[in-house]
Design a protein around this motif. Structure first.
Motif, PDB file in Angstrom:
ATOM      1  N   TYR A   1       0.861  -1.177   0.000  1.00  0.00           N
ATOM      2  CA  TYR A   1       0.000   0.000   0.000  1.00  0.00           C
ATOM      3  C   TYR A   1       0.895   1.223   0.000  1.00  0.00           C
ATOM      4  O   TYR A   1       1.886   1.290   0.735  1.00  0.00           O
ATOM      5  N   ASN A   2       0.550   2.162  -0.834  1.00  0.00           N
ATOM      6  CA  ASN A   2       1.398   3.344  -0.941  1.00  0.00           C
ATOM      7  C   ASN A   2       0.503   4.529  -1.272  1.00  0.00           C
ATOM      8  O   ASN A   2       0.087   4.693  -2.403  1.00  0.00           O
TER       9      ASN A   2
ATOM     10  N   SER B   1     -10.131 -12.088  -1.902  1.00  0.00           N
ATOM     11  CA  SER B   1      -9.366 -10.926  -2.336  1.00  0.00           C
ATOM     12  C   SER B   1      -7.982 -10.995  -1.713  1.00  0.00           C
ATOM     13  O   SER B   1      -7.758 -11.703  -0.726  1.00  0.00           O
ATOM     14  N   ASP B   2      -7.042 -10.310  -2.322  1.00  0.00           N
ATOM     15  CA  ASP B   2      -5.719 -10.222  -1.703  1.00  0.00           C
ATOM     16  C   ASP B   2      -5.378  -8.769  -1.378  1.00  0.00           C
ATOM     17  O   ASP B   2      -4.218  -8.393  -1.277  1.00  0.00           O
ATOM     18  N   THR B   3      -6.411  -7.979  -1.225  1.00  0.00           N
ATOM     19  CA  THR B   3      -6.217  -6.557  -0.977  1.00  0.00           C
ATOM     20  C   THR B   3      -6.482  -6.205   0.476  1.00  0.00           C
ATOM     21  O   THR B   3      -7.548  -6.521   1.015  1.00  0.00           O
ATOM     22  N   LEU B   4      -5.509  -5.574   1.090  1.00  0.00           N
ATOM     23  CA  LEU B   4      -5.704  -5.108   2.459  1.00  0.00           C
ATOM     24  C   LEU B   4      -6.818  -4.073   2.495  1.00  0.00           C
ATOM     25  O   LEU B   4      -6.985  -3.285   1.568  1.00  0.00           O
ATOM     26  N   ARG B   5      -7.558  -4.094   3.579  1.00  0.00           N
ATOM     27  CA  ARG B   5      -8.616  -3.086   3.728  1.00  0.00           C
ATOM     28  C   ARG B   5      -8.145  -2.048   4.735  1.00  0.00           C
ATOM     29  O   ARG B   5      -7.858  -2.378   5.890  1.00  0.00           O
ATOM     30  N   ILE B   6      -8.037  -0.852   4.267  1.00  0.00           N
ATOM     31  CA  ILE B   6      -7.490   0.223   5.083  1.00  0.00           C
ATOM     32  C   ILE B   6      -8.517   1.334   5.219  1.00  0.00           C
ATOM     33  O   ILE B   6      -9.093   1.777   4.220  1.00  0.00           O
ATOM     34  N   GLY B   7      -8.765   1.735   6.437  1.00  0.00           N
ATOM     35  CA  GLY B   7      -9.721   2.805   6.659  1.00  0.00           C
ATOM     36  C   GLY B   7      -9.262   3.692   7.798  1.00  0.00           C
ATOM     37  O   GLY B   7      -8.164   3.521   8.348  1.00  0.00           O
TER      38      GLY B   7
ATOM     39  N   LEU C   1      -6.126   4.895  12.111  1.00  0.00           N
ATOM     40  CA  LEU C   1      -6.167   4.077  10.897  1.00  0.00           C
ATOM     41  C   LEU C   1      -6.299   2.615  11.285  1.00  0.00           C
ATOM     42  O   LEU C   1      -5.752   2.192  12.310  1.00  0.00           O
TER      43      LEU C   1
END
Lengths: 250, 935
Positions: A209-210, A232-238, A223
């Protein structure tokens, strides 16, 4: 000599009284009593459980429904009496009496000697077993214009967060201050870098993630990094942003 | 009177001896005479026998020539017209008794049985003698291929003898057999051509200037001075057939190969090369190799000659014309670097293939709002920020021009209702002014950049000014402490990217937030809601946004997983399909209140840090139709893949001649090579000179050209397919460091380029299995390499797919649309180590990658055939066979029409089948008699 002595006495008295004054200041209210501890709750990720969740204080106090919590803080819940650790549960109907009963589903320890806590809920392995974590929500532990990161992935990242660069282990990080866009125009929202990388033993370190996050002049950010959703292989960032009120007003 | 002379006794004795000598002489002469008579008799007998033998041989040869002529006639009758496909018999059934028979399927025949099997015995019905019959033990069968293929039983070819009869033999009544004939027509087009070399390594590389100096179009290439362009030709098509895949000791790129291969007239001449294969190795490839297969540039689907895409004045579509005329602007860190400036599409509402526009793609856009009661003026303020992520999907840099700004318009926002304590509702719809992307922005190939701001747009690292203003009509309300906002969903939320005021693309995800119910939110100004006033907003209250589905397959293949996961070409000017993430932690479709993230830019596939290079643009004249797979369509990579559908008809209809338009030194008679190495000039007999205008016109150029090294995609030869799968490029140079411009050299083997034009500007070279294929490597590179085992496996699977059809593909369109190559790829492990989303990324091999490489020489029929004919003579009285003969001829189909060598060019281009039922002329281009050991 007497002049000096008088000053020494004043200095000693000040030195003795100042810490006490500082220590009690946050707990003072208008009526001179320390406010009760309070906590807010935020729930990460989607779960049908969040709308059913109650805070269960020690009897005879009634349960407090927390309401919809998805990705935002609840209203502060004040604690009175010996109510620690915090217990959360769901409402059920007693099959014999047909009256509502409350079944605890998760409890969480109060974070040390914090006056204010933030309880973070994340879904557990089943729909009725969430995981919970309480962190010190006071302005000393989580000051204005700072960012804390809740790494709920179980993995350690190499991170760049504002001015911080280093490892980001699972759990909640300490607060990292960020710079704002303008000291004179507080309506302008700045940005601070937010980048994550993993050190894969099978492969070279790689950035996962960038990006940049908002740097709020009158706020602070929590965060959260959740593991990828199934498939999915996507981190969930909020992020949860709030403008902390003086603790005397909570 | 004189006295009589006295005779001495010696004299008397001498006279007696003379009388005996005469006798001896007489006897001797008689003996010589007898000997002479005997000799003459013997000589006469020998001569008579020789004459007799010659007569029987001539009769045999006459019958062999009869067979050859019948074979040629059959070939002309069935394969002369354009609308016919040919294939070997093992296309119908893999394990068949006579796999090497050649069948001709006329247009419309979709049965496993062809119209004719080109073998003796089928002159009347066409399919009397079928390959299914086992004739190996049949006394009437003769071998026509035996020792030439090593005498291996599985490679032998037999044909049934047909009787030559007469009823005019003196003394014999009725029809009498006086000889036999047999023939077999072998399909040379399904074989790999051996005599082709990589011309960039040969002694006559391209070396003329074809730039348009007079017209100033920027088109045309200087092949003399621009070595980068010359090398790039190897990336755009198969560099040469891979003979070394069949003969490991042989190096076609070595000096012996480069000098010798072009001279090969018969593939057995390979034995004369210095590092030649052994005779046994060569014979084993009899059915897989040919010296040189050629083909007429025929449109098999429509029964005419192809049109020339090199004539850009008459492209099949204006969008293709624009694509073909696109050229990179040189500039950057090294000679391989170049950039393009954004170009708006001709039509901002077009959706179907082909389209043309050029610019960054907006893979994510959002807007977030906050409302608060300002402590400065006691009025309700709103604050917003727009976030956008713009992606360069091209293999070159994208640069904005200051004179042609790139702008973003945000629209489709719903009407908000704002209310403070007890005050009247205010309803207003935010109008977001046009935001301009910073003018100096450049994107590296495949790069993502994020932009943010409200009043102006900056980068995400340095956002533009946040918008903060009074809600229109909001009163000065000192008593207000609570603001209530009603924010509905919207299905009209959209973003419009414009370049210099013209729409580049409109992004309108369907049902963006239609599922959102009207929601009331009170608070001031942060979460949790608290009452009071503030100096500024903190946090976002709500937001609207969208992002691409987090699956690279949606922009690289035809995908229709569910209502949301549908594939799309991300460069379309109208982006309104179901290919946006329906719900994510970043942008929630159903609840605007969830879209409050402090970092609106998504992680995952399409995000900053990733490098995704999907599309190429011409940097020079193209040599392969396969480049059109990069033309924008409704689906990505439509052309060349099975989802191309009608677009793939262009493979049948067009060719790319690359005949120079501007070089004065090149003439049809100059023998100078063409950039498309698989095209050669054909000079029709009787034509004094080839008309230059015809040769350079789209409609007529195929009249004067032939496809060189033509390869019939209905080939069932695994070894032939091996030779066309992947190029070998030694010493390939590319940009290893895009920042410094440093270059590196690599040796590529079995390589397929997805981005043949921009490959050397990319810092990720085509990966090969065994290394890290996945992730950025798969998406950031210019193509893919295969291992030799993968090539062998792929060739086997391709043949299996073709055989599963049980008949030849009638057209190239049918072949491409069938997805046979993709099915073959999927049956191998070539892409198995790639994650699902990246199987169609440049690091994954796709059908279009193969098609791009073989397009210059692929055809759905063959035009070069080998005829082997047999004849014998039989004594009608005794029934004994007195003479046998074999011959071999190579015949070539040419553009000329049968019986009309001087036909008008319009007829030659598009012949009337009623006028020219036999189609185009087959011509014998080589002939030889064979001995029994040559067969």
């Amino acid at each position: 000599m007497a002049f000096r002595l008088r000053h020494l006495i004043r200095l000693a008295a000040f030195a003795a009284l100042f810490p006490a004054a500082v220590a009690t200041l946050p707990g003072q209210t208008g009526d001179g009593k320390a406010p009760p501890p309070a906590f807010t709750v935020c729930a990460l990720d989607d779960s049908p459980l969040w709308t059913q969740l109650y805070y269960l204080p020690a009897p005879p106090k009634p349960p407090v429904k927390l309401g919809a919590l998805g990705n935002r803080r609840s209203a502060p819940v004040k604690i009175t009496g010996n109510a620690l650790p915090l217990v959360f549960g769901v409402e059920r109907v007693d099959p014999e009496t047909q009256k509502p009963i409350y079944v605890p589903v998760v409890e969480v320890a109060w974070p040390g000697d914090a006056r204010n806590a933030l309880v973070i809920l994340v879904p557990g392995t089943t729909q009725t077993s969430p995981r919970a974590l309480a962190i010190d929500d006071g302005q000393k532990a989580f000051p204005l214009r700072s960012v804390r990161v809740f790494n709920a992935t179980g993995a350690t990242f190499l991170a760049r967060i504002a001015e911080f660069q280093g490892e980001l282990p699972p759990g909640v990080s300490p607060a990292h201050p960020y710079k704002i866009a303008s000291e004179t125009d507080l309506t302008q929202v700045g940005a601070f870098p937010l980048a994550l990388a993993v050190n894969d033993s099978q492969r070279a370190p790689r950035v996962v993630y960038n990006s940049y996050a908002d740097a709020w002049p009158l706020g602070r950010s929590l965060l959260h990094i959740l593991p990828p959703a199934p498939g999915s292989d996507t981190l969930r960032i909020g992020a949860l942003v709030d403008a902390p009120l003086p603790e005397t007003q909570r | 009177m004189k006295p009589r002379a006295k005779i001495s006794p010696a004299r008397i004795h001498s006279r007696q001896r003379a009388r005996g000598f005469a006798l001896l002489i007489t006897v001797t002469l008689l003996a010589f005479l007898v000997l002479l008579l005997v000799s003459l008799a013997s000589l006469t007998r020998v001569e008579t026998q020789v004459a007799s033998n010659n007569q029987t041989l001539s009769s045999g040869r006459a019958n062999a020539l009869l067979a050859l002529n019948i074979a040629l006639g059959q070939l002309q009758k069935y394969a002369g017209p354009d609308k016919a496909a040919t294939a070997r018999a093992d296309i119908t059934v893999a394990a068949i008794n006579q796999p090497y028979l050649t069948g001709v399927w006329k247009s419309g025949n979709v049965a496993p049985t062809p119209d004719v099997w080109l073998v003796s015995g089928n002159e009347t019905t066409g399919t009397t003698n079928t390959p299914a019959a086992d004739i190996s033990g049949n006394a009437a069968a003769v071998l026509l291929v035996d020792q030439a293929a090593g005498g291996v039983a599985s490679l032998q070819v037999r044909a049934l003898k047909q009787a030559v009869t007469t009823s005019s033999i003196p003394g014999l009544s009725g029809s009498q057999t006086i000889g036999h004939f047999a023939y077999w027509v072998g399909d040379e087009g399904v074989k790999a051509s051996t005599s082709l070399i990589n011309p960039t390594l040969g002694s006559s590389p391209l070396a003329y200037d074809n730039t348009d100096t007079a017209g100033g179009t920027g088109l045309g290439d200087n092949w003399t001075s621009d070595t980068v362009k010359r090398v790039r030709l190897d990336q755009m098509q198969l560099a040469r057939p891979r003979l070394e895949k069949l003969f490991t000791s042989f190096d076609p790129d070595g000096s012996a190969g480069l000098a010798g291969l072009p001279k090969v007239e018969n593939f057995s001449q390979l034995l004369l090369m210095s590092d030649s294969p052994t005779a046994a190795q060569l014979k084993a490839q009899f059915h897989n190799l040919t010296p040189l297969s050629r083909a007429v540039l025929a449109d098999i689907a429509n029964g005419r000659l192809k049109k020339d895409l090199s004539d850009i004045t008459t492209p099949p579509d204006p969008a293709i014309g624009r694509f073909l005329q696109t050229r990179v602007t040189a500039g950057g860190v090294n000679t391989y670097s170049g950039y393009y400036n954004p170009v708006a599409p001709a039509s901002s509402s077009a959706t179907a293939w082909p389209l043309y526009s050029l610019g960054p793609v907006m893979d994510m856009m959002g807007i977030q709002f906050q409302f608060y009661i300002s402590s400065a003026d006691n009025k309700v303020h709103y604050s917003y920020t727009v976030s956008a992520e713009l992606w360069n999907p091209y293999s070159a840099e994208l640069r904005l021009l200051a004179s042609q700004p790139l702008t973003l318009d945000v629209g489709g926002l719903p009407a908000f209702t704002v209310k403070t304590d007890g005050a009247t509702d205010i309803t207003f719809t935010p109008v977001i002014p046009t935001l301009t992307v910073p003018s100096a922005t450049t994107w590296k190939p495949g790069e993502f950049k994020t932009f943010k701001g409200g009043a102006s747009l900056g980068t995400s690292a340095s956002p533009g000014a946040t918008f903060d203003g009074v809600v229109p009509g909001a009163p000065d309300d000192p008593a207000a402490t609570v603001v209530t906002i009603t924010f509905p969903g919207t299905s009209a939320f959209n973003g419009v990217l414009k370049v210099n005021g013209s729409v580049l693309a409109t992004y309108t995800p369907p049902n963006t937030h239609a599922g959102a119910s009207t929601t009331t939110y009170s608070g001031n100004p942060a979460t949790p809601p608290t009452n009071g006033k503030a100096a500024a907003a903190t946090g976002w209250m709500l937001g609207y946004g969208f992002q691409f589905i987090d699956n690279l397959r949606t922009t690289t293949s035809k995908l229709d997983l569910n209502v949301y996961e549908k594939s799309f070409d991300p460069r379309k000017p109208v982006m309104n399909g179901y290919h946006y993430q329906p719900g994510s932690t970043t942008w929630n479709r159903d609840d605007p209140a969830q879209n409050t993230s402090t970092s609106p830019f998504p992680s995952g596939t399409y995000s900053v840090g990733a490098t995704i290079v999907l599309f190429d643009l011409p940097r020079q004249e193209i040599v392969s139709l396969g480049m059109l797979s990069h033309v924008i369509g409704d689906q990505p990579y439509a052309f060349g893949n099975s989802w191309g559908d009608t677009a793939n008809a262009l493979f049948d209809e067009y060719h790319v001649s690359t005949v120079p338009r501007y070089a004065s030194t090149w003439t049809p008679e100059s023998a100078l090579p063409l950039p498309n190495r698989y095209v050669e000039v054909y000079h029709p007999a009787g034509t004094a000179s080839i008309p230059s205008a015809d040769l350079r016109s789209s409609a007529n150029s195929a009249r004067y050209l032939l496809q060189k090294g033509a390869f019939n995609i209905n080939s069932t030869s695994v070894d032939a397919w091996k030779t066309v799968l992947g190029s070998k490029l030694s010493g390939w140079t590319y940009t290893s460091n895009p920042t410094t411009g440093a270059t590196a050299t690599a040796s590529l083997d079995n390589v397929f380029f997805r981005s043949p034009h921009g490959a050397q500007q990319l810092s990720t070279r085509p990966p090969v299995n065994g290394t890290d294929l996945d992730g950025n490597t798969a998406s950031a590179g210019s193509g893919r390499q295969l291992t030799d085992n993968e090539v062998a496996d792929l060739a086997t699977r391709i043949v299996a797919q073709i055989q599963a059809q049980q008949r030849p593909y009638a057209t190239l369109k049918e072949f491409v649309n069938s997805g046979a190559l993709q099915a073959a790829i999927d049956a191998t492990t070539i892409n198995s180590t790639l994650s699902t989303g990246r199987k169609y990324a440049p690091g994954g091999l796709t059908q279009a990658d193969i098609i791009r490489q073989i397009a210059p020489f692929m055809t759905a029929r063959s035009d070069t055939f080998l005829i082997r004919a047999y004849g014998d003579t039989q004594n009608p009285a005794t029934g004994s066979v007195d003479g046998r003969a074999w011959c071999e001829a190579v015949v070539q189909r040419l553009p000329d029409l049968v019986g009309a060598p001087s036909a008008a060019i319009a007829d030659v281009i598009s012949p009337n089948t009623a006028t020219y039922p036999l189609g185009r002329q087959f011509k014998i281009i080589s002939f030889r008699w064979l001995s029994a050991s040559d067969i």
